[in-house]
Design a protein around this motif. Structure first.
Motif, PDB file in Angstrom:
ATOM      1  N   THR A 115     -16.794 -22.976 -30.858  1.00 34.10           N
ATOM      2  CA  THR A 115     -17.730 -24.092 -30.684  1.00 34.10           C
ATOM      3  C   THR A 115     -17.063 -25.243 -29.941  1.00 34.10           C
ATOM      4  O   THR A 115     -17.634 -25.815 -29.003  1.00 34.10           O
ATOM      5  N   ARG A 116     -15.868 -25.593 -30.365  1.00 33.08           N
ATOM      6  CA  ARG A 116     -15.138 -26.674 -29.694  1.00 33.08           C
ATOM      7  C   ARG A 116     -14.915 -26.354 -28.220  1.00 33.08           C
ATOM      8  O   ARG A 116     -15.152 -27.185 -27.331  1.00 33.08           O
ATOM      9  N   GLU A 117     -14.461 -25.124 -27.946  1.00 29.83           N
ATOM     10  CA  GLU A 117     -14.148 -24.727 -26.574  1.00 29.83           C
ATOM     11  C   GLU A 117     -15.383 -24.803 -25.669  1.00 29.83           C
ATOM     12  O   GLU A 117     -15.338 -25.384 -24.580  1.00 29.83           O
ATOM     13  N   LYS A 118     -16.496 -24.237 -26.117  1.00 28.25           N
ATOM     14  CA  LYS A 118     -17.706 -24.189 -25.298  1.00 28.25           C
ATOM     15  C   LYS A 118     -18.300 -25.582 -25.088  1.00 28.25           C
ATOM     16  O   LYS A 118     -18.732 -25.937 -23.977  1.00 28.25           O
ATOM     17  N   ILE A 119     -18.322 -26.372 -26.145  1.00 33.21           N
ATOM     18  CA  ILE A 119     -19.020 -27.652 -26.056  1.00 33.21           C
ATOM     19  C   ILE A 119     -18.155 -28.710 -25.387  1.00 33.21           C
ATOM     20  O   ILE A 119     -18.682 -29.573 -24.671  1.00 33.21           O
ATOM     21  N   GLU A 120     -16.859 -28.669 -25.589  1.00 35.28           N
ATOM     22  CA  GLU A 120     -15.998 -29.611 -24.873  1.00 35.28           C
ATOM     23  C   GLU A 120     -16.144 -29.404 -23.365  1.00 35.28           C
ATOM     24  O   GLU A 120     -16.162 -30.368 -22.598  1.00 35.28           O
ATOM     25  N   GLN A 121     -16.254 -28.143 -22.963  1.00 29.28           N
ATOM     26  CA  GLN A 121     -16.449 -27.869 -21.538  1.00 29.28           C
ATOM     27  C   GLN A 121     -17.812 -28.364 -21.074  1.00 29.28           C
ATOM     28  O   GLN A 121     -17.942 -28.944 -19.988  1.00 29.28           O
ATOM     29  N   ALA A 122     -18.833 -28.167 -21.923  1.00 28.94           N
ATOM     30  CA  ALA A 122     -20.173 -28.650 -21.566  1.00 28.94           C
ATOM     31  C   ALA A 122     -20.187 -30.169 -21.423  1.00 28.94           C
ATOM     32  O   ALA A 122     -20.787 -30.722 -20.483  1.00 28.94           O
ATOM     33  N   ILE A 123     -19.517 -30.848 -22.353  1.00 29.59           N
ATOM     34  CA  ILE A 123     -19.458 -32.310 -22.289  1.00 29.59           C
ATOM     35  C   ILE A 123     -18.698 -32.749 -21.044  1.00 29.59           C
ATOM     36  O   ILE A 123     -19.107 -33.696 -20.351  1.00 29.59           O
ATOM     37  N   ALA A 124     -17.591 -32.055 -20.755  1.00 27.78           N
ATOM     38  CA  ALA A 124     -16.809 -32.375 -19.557  1.00 27.78           C
ATOM     39  C   ALA A 124     -17.635 -32.162 -18.294  1.00 27.78           C
ATOM     40  O   ALA A 124     -17.458 -32.879 -17.298  1.00 27.78           O
ATOM     41  N   ASP A 125     -18.544 -31.175 -18.316  1.00 27.70           N
ATOM     42  CA  ASP A 125     -19.409 -30.898 -17.162  1.00 27.70           C
ATOM     43  C   ASP A 125     -20.622 -31.816 -17.108  1.00 27.70           C
ATOM     44  O   ASP A 125     -21.468 -31.693 -16.204  1.00 27.70           O
ATOM     45  N   GLY A 126     -20.724 -32.701 -18.084  1.00 27.02           N
ATOM     46  CA  GLY A 126     -21.823 -33.650 -18.093  1.00 27.02           C
ATOM     47  C   GLY A 126     -23.146 -33.067 -18.534  1.00 27.02           C
ATOM     48  O   GLY A 126     -24.216 -33.598 -18.189  1.00 27.02           O
ATOM     49  N   ILE A 127     -23.129 -31.990 -19.310  1.00 22.95           N
ATOM     50  CA  ILE A 127     -24.360 -31.337 -19.754  1.00 22.95           C
ATOM     51  C   ILE A 127     -24.849 -32.019 -21.023  1.00 22.95           C
ATOM     52  O   ILE A 127     -24.146 -32.027 -22.041  1.00 22.95           O
TER      53      ILE A 127
END
Length: 321
Positions: free
Chosen positions: A218-230
Motif C-alpha cells: 500500500t505504501r509503495e503504490k500510493i506514495e508513487q501515486a502521490i508523487a505522480d500527483g494523482i
C-alpha cells in the motif's frame, strides 16, 4: 604542622579556611573536641584535632551527614562502607537532576502553563515500572477478551517506554504526550474498535496472512501515486485502488466483490487513525530510536480512493481472485 603546637579557633580558621563559627559548631557537637584550654578558658587544638577537622570537612563536602561523620571518626563504620552508600545516593541525585534539567528544557521549548509543568514533572519522575504499567494497563483494557493476531499482540506488549536516566527534552516531551494519549478516552475507544475489527476478521478466517507485506505494498503504490500527483478521487486513482483491493482480497482468501470492498473500506476507516501512528512515533522517540516514515497519509489516500471508486455502492468491484 608541629605536633606539640596548640592553636586557637581563630588560628585554626586561618589555617583551614573554615569559618570560626563552623569550627565552633563542630567542637560543640563533639565532632572535633578541643585538645585543651587556655587559662582564660579559650579552646585550643592540637595537630590531631586539625587532621580530624580536615577529614570532617572532606566528608561533609562529599555530602555525608554529620551523624555519619561522627560514626566514621569513632570507627563505628568504615569510610569504604560510607563511600559506597553515598556514591549510590549521589547516583540517584544525579539522575534526578538530569531529569529535572530535561523537564525544564522541555518546558522552555513548549512554553508550558503551570498546570502542564506540574504534569510533566509528575510524569517524568515515575519509575520505569510505573511508566510501563501505564502502557500495559492501556493495552490490557484495549485487548481484553479478544482473540488477536499473536504477532501483533506481542509487538504491542513488548514496545514499552524506556526513558533514559539522562533524557533529552524531546524524550521527556514525547513521554508526557504518550501518557496523555493513552489516557484519552477517545483514543482508547478507537484502539478498542481496531482490536475488535481484527478479532472479527480472525474469527471469520479473513485476516490477511501477511499484513506487514500488505502495508508495504500500500505504501509503495500510493506514495508513487502521490508523487505522480494523482488525486484519490480521480479516474487515474481507480486502477490503483482496484489493484490494492484485489491484493487485500487475495491475502484474506476471499472474493473481491462489492461486499468485500465495503468491508475493506469500513476496516480501513476503523484502522486509520493518526493518533495510533503517533503512539508508535512517540515510543520510538522515548526509546531513542529513529522515527519510522509515516503511513497514515497513504491509507487516507486509499480510503478516499475506495470511496470514489464506489466501494459503498459496489461499482468498480470484480470477482477476480
Amino acid at each position: 604542622m608541629d605536633g606539640g603546637t596548640l592553636y586557637t579557633i581563630g588560628e585554626l580558621a586561618r589555617r583551614t579556611g573554615l569559618p570560626v563559627r563552623t569550627i565552633r559548631f563542630y567542637s560543640d557537637e563533639g565532632v572535633v573536641p578541643p585538645s585543651g584550654r587556655t587559662a582564660a578558658g579559650y579552646r585550643l587544638y592540637d595537630a590531631a584535632a586539625v587532621a580530624r577537622l580536615d577529614l570532617v570537612r572532606t566528608l561533609r563536602d562529599l555530602g555525608i551527614d554529620l551523624g555519619t561523620v561522627r560514626r566514621v571518626l569513632d570507627r563505628e563504620i568504615g569510610v569504604g562502607e560510607v563511600a559506597a552508600v553515598h556514591a549510590e545516593a549521589l547516583d540517584v541525585r544525579i539522575r534526578t537532576l538530569r531529569l529535572r534539567r530535561a523537564v525544564l528544557r522541555a518546558v522552555a521549548k513548549r512554553g508550558s502553563t503551570p498546570e502542564e509543568i506540574e504534569l510533566m514533572h509528575k510524569l517524568a519522575r515515575l519509575s520505569d515500572e510505573e511508566r510501563r504499567r501505564i502502557i500495559t494497563d492501556f493495552i490490557d483494557e484495549s485487548f481484553a477478551g479478544l482473540d488477536l493476531n499473536p504477532d501483533f499482540a506481542a509487538k504491542m506488549r513488548s514496545a514499552l517506554p524506556e526513558l533514559p536516566d539522562d533524557p533529552e527534552p524531546e524524550q521527556v516531551d514525547a513521554w508526557v504526550e504518550l501518557a496523555e494519549l493513552v489516557g484519552d478516552p477517545g483514543f482508547r475507544a478507537s484502539v478498542r474498535r481496531m482490536a475488535e475489527a481484527q478479532a472479527a476478521d480472525i474469527s471469520r478466517g479473513s485476516y490477511p496472512d501477511d499484513p506487514v507485506r500488505l502495508a508495504e505494498l500500500t505504501r509503495e503504490k500510493i506514495e508513487q501515486a502521490i508523487a505522480d500527483g494523482i488525486a484519490p478521487e480521480s479516474d487515474a486513482a481507480r486502477p490503483i485502488a482496484d489493484e490494492l483491493a484485489r491484493a487485500y482480497a487475495d491475502a484474506s482468501q476471499t472474493t473481491n466483490d462489492a461486499e468485500f470492498r465495503r468491508d475493506l473500506l469500513a476496516r480501513m476507516e476503523i484502522g486509520t487513525d493518526r493518533r495510533a501512528e503517533r503512539y508508535w512515533q512517540l515510543l520510538t522517540v522515548i526509546n531513542g530510536r529513529p522515527v519510522p516514515p509515516t503511513l497514515t497519509p497513504c491509507f487516507e489516500w486509499f480510503i478516499e480512493a475506495l470511496r470514489a471508486s464506489g466501494a459503498n455502492s459496489g461499482s468498480g468491484a470484480d470477482t477476480r481472485r
